[in-house]
Design a protein around this motif. Structure first.
Motif, PDB file in Angstrom:
ATOM      1  N   GLU A 274       0.890  -1.165   0.000  1.00 24.22           N
ATOM      2  CA  GLU A 274       0.000   0.000   0.000  1.00 24.22           C
ATOM      3  C   GLU A 274       0.927   1.213   0.000  1.00 24.22           C
ATOM      4  OE1 GLU A 274      -3.222   0.298  -0.058  1.00 24.22           O
ATOM      5  OE2 GLU A 274      -3.916  -1.763   0.199  1.00 24.22           O
ATOM      6  N   LEU A 275       1.088   1.857  -1.156  1.00 26.00           N
ATOM      7  CA  LEU A 275       2.112   2.892  -1.283  1.00 26.00           C
ATOM      8  C   LEU A 275       1.914   4.070  -0.323  1.00 26.00           C
ATOM      9  CD1 LEU A 275       2.769   2.907  -5.132  1.00 26.00           C
ATOM     10  CD2 LEU A 275       4.080   1.840  -3.307  1.00 26.00           C
ATOM     11  N   PRO A 276       0.683   4.548  -0.108  1.00 27.84           N
ATOM     12  CA  PRO A 276       0.538   5.622   0.888  1.00 27.84           C
ATOM     13  C   PRO A 276       0.970   5.180   2.285  1.00 27.84           C
ATOM     14  CG  PRO A 276      -1.390   5.522  -0.513  1.00 27.84           C
ATOM     15  CD  PRO A 276      -0.574   4.322  -0.835  1.00 27.84           C
ATOM     16  N   GLN A 277       0.641   3.954   2.649  1.00 26.65           N
ATOM     17  CA  GLN A 277       1.049   3.444   3.957  1.00 26.65           C
ATOM     18  C   GLN A 277       2.565   3.279   4.013  1.00 26.65           C
ATOM     19  OE1 GLN A 277      -1.108  -0.009   5.315  1.00 26.65           O
ATOM     20  NE2 GLN A 277       0.598  -0.698   6.581  1.00 26.65           N
ATOM     21  N   LEU A 278       3.170   2.779   2.928  1.00 26.15           N
ATOM     22  CA  LEU A 278       4.622   2.644   2.889  1.00 26.15           C
ATOM     23  C   LEU A 278       5.298   4.000   3.058  1.00 26.15           C
ATOM     24  CD1 LEU A 278       7.159   0.890   2.292  1.00 26.15           C
ATOM     25  CD2 LEU A 278       6.824   1.465  -0.128  1.00 26.15           C
ATOM     26  N   LEU A 279       4.767   5.004   2.366  1.00 26.48           N
ATOM     27  CA  LEU A 279       5.334   6.345   2.476  1.00 26.48           C
ATOM     28  C   LEU A 279       5.214   6.872   3.897  1.00 26.48           C
ATOM     29  CD1 LEU A 279       6.662   8.678   0.967  1.00 26.48           C
ATOM     30  CD2 LEU A 279       4.369   9.509   0.376  1.00 26.48           C
ATOM     31  N   SER A 280       4.088   6.609   4.555  1.00 27.42           N
ATOM     32  CA  SER A 280       3.902   7.046   5.933  1.00 27.42           C
ATOM     33  C   SER A 280       4.894   6.356   6.863  1.00 27.42           C
ATOM     34  CB  SER A 280       2.470   6.754   6.374  1.00 27.42           C
ATOM     35  OG  SER A 280       2.275   7.109   7.728  1.00 27.42           O
ATOM     36  N   GLN A 281       5.137   5.064   6.637  1.00 24.58           N
ATOM     37  CA  GLN A 281       6.110   4.338   7.462  1.00 24.58           C
ATOM     38  C   GLN A 281       7.513   4.926   7.296  1.00 24.58           C
ATOM     39  OE1 GLN A 281       4.397   0.329   6.004  1.00 24.58           O
ATOM     40  NE2 GLN A 281       5.483  -0.203   7.876  1.00 24.58           N
ATOM     41  N   ILE A 282       7.871   5.233   6.050  1.00 22.25           N
ATOM     42  CA  ILE A 282       9.199   5.811   5.795  1.00 22.25           C
ATOM     43  C   ILE A 282       9.316   7.181   6.446  1.00 22.25           C
ATOM     44  CG2 ILE A 282      10.716   6.676   3.972  1.00 22.25           C
ATOM     45  CD1 ILE A 282       9.641   4.408   2.205  1.00 22.25           C
ATOM     46  N   ASN A 283       8.248   7.988   6.349  1.00 21.67           N
ATOM     47  CA  ASN A 283       8.268   9.306   6.991  1.00 21.67           C
ATOM     48  C   ASN A 283       8.496   9.172   8.490  1.00 21.67           C
ATOM     49  OD1 ASN A 283       7.813  10.589   4.564  1.00 21.67           O
ATOM     50  ND2 ASN A 283       5.595  10.761   4.881  1.00 21.67           N
ATOM     51  N   THR A 284       7.835   8.175   9.096  1.00 26.17           N
ATOM     52  CA  THR A 284       7.979   7.977  10.541  1.00 26.17           C
ATOM     53  C   THR A 284       9.400   7.572  10.896  1.00 26.17           C
ATOM     54  OG1 THR A 284       5.657   7.309  10.701  1.00 26.17           O
ATOM     55  CG2 THR A 284       7.093   6.692  12.521  1.00 26.17           C
ATOM     56  N   LEU A 285       9.993   6.677  10.118  1.00 29.54           N
ATOM     57  CA  LEU A 285      11.365   6.235  10.385  1.00 29.54           C
ATOM     58  C   LEU A 285      12.356   7.376  10.185  1.00 29.54           C
ATOM     59  CD1 LEU A 285      11.332   2.692   8.695  1.00 29.54           C
ATOM     60  CD2 LEU A 285      11.168   3.231  11.130  1.00 29.54           C
ATOM     61  N   VAL A 286      12.152   8.161   9.133  1.00 29.58           N
ATOM     62  CA  VAL A 286      13.040   9.311   8.890  1.00 29.58           C
ATOM     63  C   VAL A 286      12.927  10.320  10.023  1.00 29.58           C
ATOM     64  CG1 VAL A 286      13.466  11.294   7.372  1.00 29.58           C
ATOM     65  CG2 VAL A 286      13.098   9.017   6.388  1.00 29.58           C
ATOM     66  N   ALA A 287      11.701  10.539  10.512  1.00 29.15           N
ATOM     67  CA  ALA A 287      11.515  11.473  11.625  1.00 29.15           C
ATOM     68  C   ALA A 287      12.237  10.975  12.875  1.00 29.15           C
ATOM     69  CB  ALA A 287      10.025  11.653  11.900  1.00 29.15           C
ATOM     70  N   ARG A 288      12.240   9.681  13.111  1.00 26.97           N
ATOM     71  CA  ARG A 288      12.952   9.130  14.267  1.00 26.97           C
ATOM     72  C   ARG A 288      14.456   9.341  14.133  1.00 26.97           C
ATOM     73  NH1 ARG A 288      10.982   3.065  14.912  1.00 26.97           N
ATOM     74  NH2 ARG A 288      12.775   3.092  16.371  1.00 26.97           N
ATOM     75  N   VAL A 289      14.980   9.188  12.912  1.00 25.90           N
ATOM     76  CA  VAL A 289      16.408   9.425  12.689  1.00 25.90           C
ATOM     77  C   VAL A 289      16.751  10.886  12.958  1.00 25.90           C
ATOM     78  CG1 VAL A 289      18.261   9.420  10.969  1.00 25.90           C
ATOM     79  CG2 VAL A 289      16.606   7.537  11.041  1.00 25.90           C
ATOM     80  N   ASP A 290      15.917  11.806  12.437  1.00 22.34           N
ATOM     81  CA  ASP A 290      16.172  13.239  12.651  1.00 22.34           C
ATOM     82  C   ASP A 290      16.135  13.575  14.135  1.00 22.34           C
ATOM     83  OD1 ASP A 290      16.429  13.566   9.936  1.00 22.34           O
ATOM     84  OD2 ASP A 290      14.354  14.229   9.628  1.00 22.34           O
ATOM     85  N   MET A 291      15.209  12.961  14.865  1.00 26.41           N
ATOM     86  CA  MET A 291      15.099  13.239  16.295  1.00 26.41           C
ATOM     87  C   MET A 291      16.334  12.724  17.038  1.00 26.41           C
ATOM     88  SD  MET A 291      11.967  12.250  18.845  1.00 26.41           S
ATOM     89  CE  MET A 291      10.862  13.131  17.756  1.00 26.41           C
ATOM     90  N   GLU A 292      16.827  11.550  16.662  1.00 25.69           N
ATOM     91  CA  GLU A 292      18.022  10.998  17.305  1.00 25.69           C
ATOM     92  C   GLU A 292      19.244  11.856  17.012  1.00 25.69           C
ATOM     93  OE1 GLU A 292      18.402   6.984  16.007  1.00 25.69           O
ATOM     94  OE2 GLU A 292      16.551   6.301  16.983  1.00 25.69           O
ATOM     95  N   LEU A 293      19.372  12.332  15.763  1.00 22.22           N
ATOM     96  CA  LEU A 293      20.506  13.187  15.411  1.00 22.22           C
ATOM     97  C   LEU A 293      20.436  14.525  16.138  1.00 22.22           C
ATOM     98  CD1 LEU A 293      20.700  12.473  11.563  1.00 22.22           C
ATOM     99  CD2 LEU A 293      22.264  11.660  13.329  1.00 22.22           C
ATOM    100  N   LYS A 294      19.199  15.027  16.306  1.00 26.76           N
ATOM    101  CA  LYS A 294      19.030  16.304  17.005  1.00 26.76           C
ATOM    102  C   LYS A 294      19.421  16.177  18.467  1.00 26.76           C
ATOM    103  CE  LYS A 294      15.589  19.889  17.842  1.00 26.76           C
ATOM    104  NZ  LYS A 294      14.171  20.304  17.625  1.00 26.76           N
ATOM    105  N   ARG A 295      19.035  15.034  19.084  1.00 22.31           N
ATOM    106  CA  ARG A 295      19.394  14.821  20.482  1.00 22.31           C
ATOM    107  C   ARG A 295      20.908  14.691  20.650  1.00 22.31           C
ATOM    108  NH1 ARG A 295      14.894  10.226  22.074  1.00 22.31           N
ATOM    109  NH2 ARG A 295      13.070  11.640  22.137  1.00 22.31           N
ATOM    110  N   LYS A 296      21.540  14.077  19.653  1.00 20.60           N
ATOM    111  CA  LYS A 296      22.979  13.875  19.734  1.00 20.60           C
ATOM    112  C   LYS A 296      23.721  15.194  19.642  1.00 20.60           C
ATOM    113  CE  LYS A 296      26.670  11.054  17.775  1.00 20.60           C
ATOM    114  NZ  LYS A 296      27.032  10.040  16.764  1.00 20.60           N
ATOM    115  N   GLY A 297      23.069  16.148  19.004  1.00 18.72           N
ATOM    116  CA  GLY A 297      23.642  17.475  19.027  1.00 18.72           C
ATOM    117  C   GLY A 297      24.182  17.990  17.789  1.00 18.72           C
TER     118      GLY A 297
END
Length: 674
Positions: free
Chosen positions: A651-674
């Motif tokens: 389901e491409l919209p669902q796949l895109l949403s999953q990728i957005n969520t994973l990318v957001a988690r990466v950005d949050m981890e990088l932001k916390r790291k400083g």
């Protein structure tokens, strides 16, 4: 030669009234039957009567205690011979099946029957067991049968005198060593059983309700002539009557046992037939399910490409006045065509997935993925998904939540519960005319969740309601059906409800509407690995840009994934195999790696494990692409190192949403790291 049977039936000469009594030549008989002499004591006569009564009682008791005919007859023959003190006592049975060893004096075919039981006073007396009387000695005279059937007896004191004119019969008596004989018929009644086939010799008169001649009880005196006394005749007649009752009782019991065995054989045969039919039906059902599953999977692969490509094209810009001549712009008509293709493909995919789900349920391959969820959130999400469809049909769709705030947590498989509600609401809206109303009510009763879908639609005739939950049943079965569908939705719904251990029922009135009620008990719940919950995040396509690596051996699948990610703004690097995946990912430093666990010639699970062990990119998120498989296999994918998974067809919209969520988690981890 005159008929011997006429002589046998004729009365024997009686002594004159004033003539002296015959003198017994057998000293044994002189002693045993002294009571008949006028000068003997009365006590001896009474003693003899007592012995006679005792023997009759013994024979009667034997008949009552046993239903086995050989036991009754063999015991009675031995006891009666001893009491009468005759040389031999036999039972001649009519129309018995021929034994291997028989005796026919003339060597020709036999006519009436054979001797089946015998008792001899000494071994020196010749045996006549299994002897048959030849046709040259006895003539098949109906009068003979009728006289014996009526109870006539035959007493011959000396065969030398009685059979003087019948040399054939006299020769037979000489061979058997018979000098005197007393014959009593054994007559049974066929009114309580169908014995006609067992008395072929008596077939002319063996009508139901008439007595049938079964055989003869015959006493033989071999040592010399013997005058048969009236007391002896009466006693043997009484014994014959008792034996006749025992024979009839044994025949009835044997017939009953035979019918019982025949019935048991028929029951066993019928049971085997039913078992074979059941096995054939189960085999056909399995073959049908496997066929549907195989065909459905084969249809899903090209259909996913149709849906994915049309979804990607729909993201292209629409032609405007400022974009005339731009080859990448779509006209409004093209956009409408793409929307129709996309909607039709999604509808067809939904039907195919229903068939696959139903085949898995029938094969027992479906396992619930139980977790806790909010009933209110699930119900609102379902209603939101149907508002557009209801509005297009001018149907009012409402939600009635009778659940206290903060007390709506429930344990079940939320995806399956949502599927149940989707099917019920889809049917309700489809069969409700314009201006109608559909309402979803949700409430909790102790540990049971209740869902009720009420509509003001066409209703269901009462006689058709039992067919409602059967697969491929369409109640509107005319050639011009007003409503679409394959009749799978409600059958699948019932299976999903029963998989939860629940209940589904319907109340409907033609022309007034229907009410479907579902009750689901709370399921036992064991918390699973984080990330295995329902993957239905909010449809938010605004995501930060980043690099994504796709490891996919299927060109069609890779093309549609790359198209939608590129249209969204991600930079995608596609790798056909994972042989150098770890080196490339260490070099590119992507935020997300999408790995198909079923790569051609490789194990995607091993690639995921290898990527997870790498320290070059600790913030890398991995999304696994997996075919439909059991929950245990999906759990093993997460345990191997994947952060999330998506089930093919995608389901491409669902796949895109999953990728957005994973990318957001990466950005949050990088932001916390400083």
């Amino acid at each position: 030669m005159e008929k011997i049977l006429e002589i046998m039936a004729a009365p024997l000469p009686q002594p004159e009234p004033n003539s002296p009594q015959p003198v017994l030549t057998n000293p044994v008989l002189d002693t045993s039957y002294a009571s008949i002499s006028i000068c003997q004591p009365v006590e001896s006569a009474l003693q003899l009567q007592i012995e006679q009564g005792r023997l009759l009682n013994q024979v009667t008791a034997q008949i009552r205690q046993s239903l086995e005919l050989p036991v009754i007859l063999s015991t009675a023959v031995e006891q009666v011979r001893r009491f009468l003190q005759v040389d031999r006592l036999v039972i001649y049975e009519f129309n018995h099946s021929q034994p291997e060893k028989t005796h026919n004096t003339e060597g020709g075919p036999t006519s009436f029957g054979r001797i089946t039981y015998e008792s001899r006073a000494a071994d020196t007396i010749p045996s006549v067991l299994h002897w048959q009387e030849g046709v040259n000695c006895f003539i098949d005279d109906p009068k003979f049968i009728k006289k014996y059937r009526k109870g006539s007896t035959l007493a011959i004191e000396d065969v030398e005198t009685a059979y003087l004119s019948y040399p054939c019969l006299l020769k037979l008596m000489h061979q058997a060593g018979v000098r005197a004989k007393l014959v009593v018929p054994l007559v049974v009644n066929i009114s309580e059983g169908n014995f006609e086939g067992e008395f072929a010799g008596d077939a002319d008169d063996s009508e139901r309700g008439k007595p049938v001649l079964w055989g003869l009880l015959i006493a033989h005196q071999c040592s010399g002539p013997r005058p048969w006394l009236e007391m002896e005749k009466d006693f043997l007649i009484h014994i014959g009557d008792h034996l006749s009752l025992g024979i009839q009782q044994a025949l009835l019991y044997a017939r009953l046992q035979e019918e019982k065995e025949n019935l048991e054989r028929r029951v066993r045969a019928r049971t085997q037939e039913l078992r074979d039919a059941l096995l054939a039906a189960e085999s056909a059902s399995r073959a049908k399910s496997e066929f549907l599953a195989t065909i459905s999977h084969e249809l899903r692969t090209p259909l996913t490409c149709v849906i994915g490509m049309s979804s990607t094209l729909m993201r292209w810009p629409v032609a405007t006045e400022s974009r005339k001549g731009n080859g990448t712009a779509l006209s409004h008509k093209q956009r409408d065509y793409l929307q129709t293709i996309y909607d039709s493909g999604k509808h067809l995919l939904h039907l195919i997935e229903d068939i696959i789900d139903l085949s898995h349920l029938e094969a027992g391959k479906t396992v619930l993925q139980v977790r806790q969820f909010s009933l209110c959130e699930l119900a609102n999400r379902v209603i939101q998904g149907f508002l557009g469809k209801a509005a297009s049909r001018d149907v009012t769709l409402t939600l009635n939540l009778a659940i206290p705030d903060g007390d709506d947590r429930f344990t079940a498989d939320p995806n399956r519960v949502e599927q149940i509600l989707d099917n019920l609401l889809s049917n309700a809206i489809k069969f409700t005319p314009q201006g109608g109303r559909v309402e979803l009510s949700v409430w909790l009763e102790n540990k049971t969740a209740a869902f009720q879908v009420e509509d003001t639609g066409v209703g269901i005739p009462e006689e058709q309601q039992p067919l409602l939950f059967q697969i491929f049943q369409q109640l509107d079965g005319t050639h011009r059906r007003n409503y679409g569908g394959m009749g799978v939705g409600l059958a699948l719904t019932k299976q999903l409800v029963e998989l939860h251990g629940g209940w589904i029922g319907v109340k409907s009135k033609l022309g007034k509407g229907s009410i479907f009620t579902v009750r689901l008990p709370a399921q036992s719940f064991t918390p699973s690995v984080q990330g295995s919950e329902a993957r239905i995040p909010p449809q938010n396509y605004s995501a930060p840009l980043g690099c994504i690596v796709l490891i996919e051996s299927s060109e069609d699948s890779a093309t549609e994934i790359c198209e939608i990610l590129n249209q969204t703004g991600y930079q995608v690097v596609w790798m056909l195999d994972g042989s150098s995946a770890r080196e490339q990912i260490d070099l590119l430093q992507p935020k997300v790696a999408i790995v198909n666990i079923r790569l051609a010639g490789m194990d995607g699970g091993e690639i995921i494990t290898s990527l997870r062990k790498s320290s070059a990119n600790p913030h890398l998120k991995i999304l696994a692409l997996a075919p439909p498989c059991p929950p245990a296999e999906l759990l093993s994918i997460l345990e191997s190192g994947a952060d999330d998974y998506a089930i093919k067809p995608l389901e491409l919209p669902q796949l895109l949403s999953q990728i957005n969520t994973l990318v957001a988690r990466v950005d949050m981890e990088l932001k916390r790291k400083g």
